[in-house]
Write an enzyme that holds these catalytic residues in place. Structure first.
Site, PDB file in Angstrom:
ATOM      1  N   ASP A 183       6.303 -29.245 -10.856  1.00  0.00           N
ATOM      2  CA  ASP A 183       7.196 -29.183 -12.003  1.00  0.00           C
ATOM      3  C   ASP A 183       8.006 -27.901 -11.876  1.00  0.00           C
ATOM      4  O   ASP A 183       7.434 -26.828 -11.659  1.00  0.00           O
ATOM      5  CB  ASP A 183       6.394 -29.180 -13.311  1.00  0.00           C
ATOM      6  CG  ASP A 183       7.292 -29.294 -14.531  1.00  0.00           C
ATOM      7  OD1 ASP A 183       8.294 -30.031 -14.472  1.00  0.00           O
ATOM      8  OD2 ASP A 183       6.978 -28.639 -15.541  1.00  0.00           O
ATOM      9  N   ARG A 198      11.373 -43.535 -12.384  1.00  0.00           N
ATOM     10  CA  ARG A 198      11.747 -42.716 -11.227  1.00  0.00           C
ATOM     11  C   ARG A 198      10.744 -42.964 -10.102  1.00  0.00           C
ATOM     12  O   ARG A 198       9.553 -43.159 -10.344  1.00  0.00           O
ATOM     13  CB  ARG A 198      11.747 -41.228 -11.590  1.00  0.00           C
ATOM     14  CG  ARG A 198      12.747 -40.868 -12.654  1.00  0.00           C
ATOM     15  CD  ARG A 198      12.626 -39.417 -13.059  1.00  0.00           C
ATOM     16  NE  ARG A 198      11.295 -39.154 -13.634  1.00  0.00           N
ATOM     17  CZ  ARG A 198      10.943 -38.010 -14.190  1.00  0.00           C
ATOM     18  NH1 ARG A 198      11.794 -37.011 -14.255  1.00  0.00           N
ATOM     19  NH2 ARG A 198       9.733 -37.849 -14.690  1.00  0.00           N
ATOM     20  N   GLU A 203      12.935 -26.302 -16.637  1.00  0.00           N
ATOM     21  CA  GLU A 203      13.957 -27.254 -17.077  1.00  0.00           C
ATOM     22  C   GLU A 203      15.321 -26.586 -17.264  1.00  0.00           C
ATOM     23  O   GLU A 203      15.416 -25.453 -17.718  1.00  0.00           O
ATOM     24  CB  GLU A 203      13.530 -27.901 -18.395  1.00  0.00           C
ATOM     25  CG  GLU A 203      12.268 -28.736 -18.291  1.00  0.00           C
ATOM     26  CD  GLU A 203      12.356 -29.860 -17.288  1.00  0.00           C
ATOM     27  OE1 GLU A 203      13.403 -30.539 -17.237  1.00  0.00           O
ATOM     28  OE2 GLU A 203      11.374 -30.070 -16.547  1.00  0.00           O
ATOM     29  N   ASP A 240      13.291 -30.614  -9.520  1.00  0.00           N
ATOM     30  CA  ASP A 240      12.259 -31.572  -9.114  1.00  0.00           C
ATOM     31  C   ASP A 240      12.687 -33.033  -9.228  1.00  0.00           C
ATOM     32  O   ASP A 240      11.857 -33.929  -9.139  1.00  0.00           O
ATOM     33  CB  ASP A 240      10.951 -31.334  -9.889  1.00  0.00           C
ATOM     34  CG  ASP A 240      11.138 -31.373 -11.398  1.00  0.00           C
ATOM     35  OD1 ASP A 240      12.019 -32.095 -11.887  1.00  0.00           O
ATOM     36  OD2 ASP A 240      10.383 -30.657 -12.097  1.00  0.00           O
TER      37      ASP A 240
END
Length: 195
Positions: free
Chosen positions: A94, A141, A97, A75
């Site tokens: 999302d 970001r 990770e 993402d």
């Protein structure tokens, strides 16, 4: 024998010259309406970033062409925007990770999400980013919807169960309903993380 042109041959008093056209009114209007709809969707020309455009002056809900610098995870990608590399976070989603620290494991589907983004963007003829109302997050970001040609990458990841709808903060909610519908479809089909 040559007949001379006479305007009265075209229009005769007491007759309706548009009678033939009145019969076509509803079908004719439908054809014109369908033509305009097709024209609307086919003629979408995204705005292309030209040299000298400042990223902070980018307009909301306008597509800007970018190129990939490198992928961070499913993402987040660094794109070249006007020949400068910036970090872009995909809006409203999302992905799992990727383990960054030594010994830290990847979350399930983290690599799959990253590889899917790489495949979509690497196979695209054009890549675009579209800002919503607020441009950046707390980490600096840029927050965007990402398009690989005409495919919204954010939505595609959700449809495939490689991302979930998350971090929905007004005013950046333009495509929230679309994302939630994609997530419901992924859950119903039991794909990706929804197995």
């Amino acid at each position: 024998m040559n007949k001379k042109f006479n305007v009265n041959d075209l229009y005769k008093p007491g007759k309706d010259p548009f009678k033939k056209f009145r019969k076509l009114s509803l079908p004719g209007l439908l054809i014109v309406f369908l033509f305009l709809i097709v024209l609307y969707f086919v003629s979408e020309n995204p705005k292309i970033v030209e040299t000298g455009v400042d990223i902070n002056d980018a307009e909301s809900l306008v597509k800007y062409e970018v190129t990939v610098d490198f992928h961070i995870d499913g993402d987040t990608t660094r794109f070249y925007f006007n020949d400068e590399s910036y970090s872009f976070r995909y809006l409203l989603i999302d992905t799992p990770e990727i383990g960054r620290k030594s010994g830290e494991k990847d979350e399930p589907f983290a690599k799959e999400a990253l590889h899917r983004v790489e495949a979509l963007l690497n196979n695209a003829e054009h890549i675009y980013v579209m800002f919503d109302q607020s441009q950046t997050d707390n980490y600096g970001r840029y927050l965007v919807y990402v398009f690989a040609d005409d495919i919204m990458v954010n939505e595609q990841l959700v449809k495939e169960g490689l991302a979930e709808v998350k971090y929905v903060y007004p005013p950046n909610t333009t495509y929230e309903n679309k994302m939630r519908q994609a997530e419901e479809e992924a859950k119903r089909k039991k794909v990706g993380m929804w197995r």
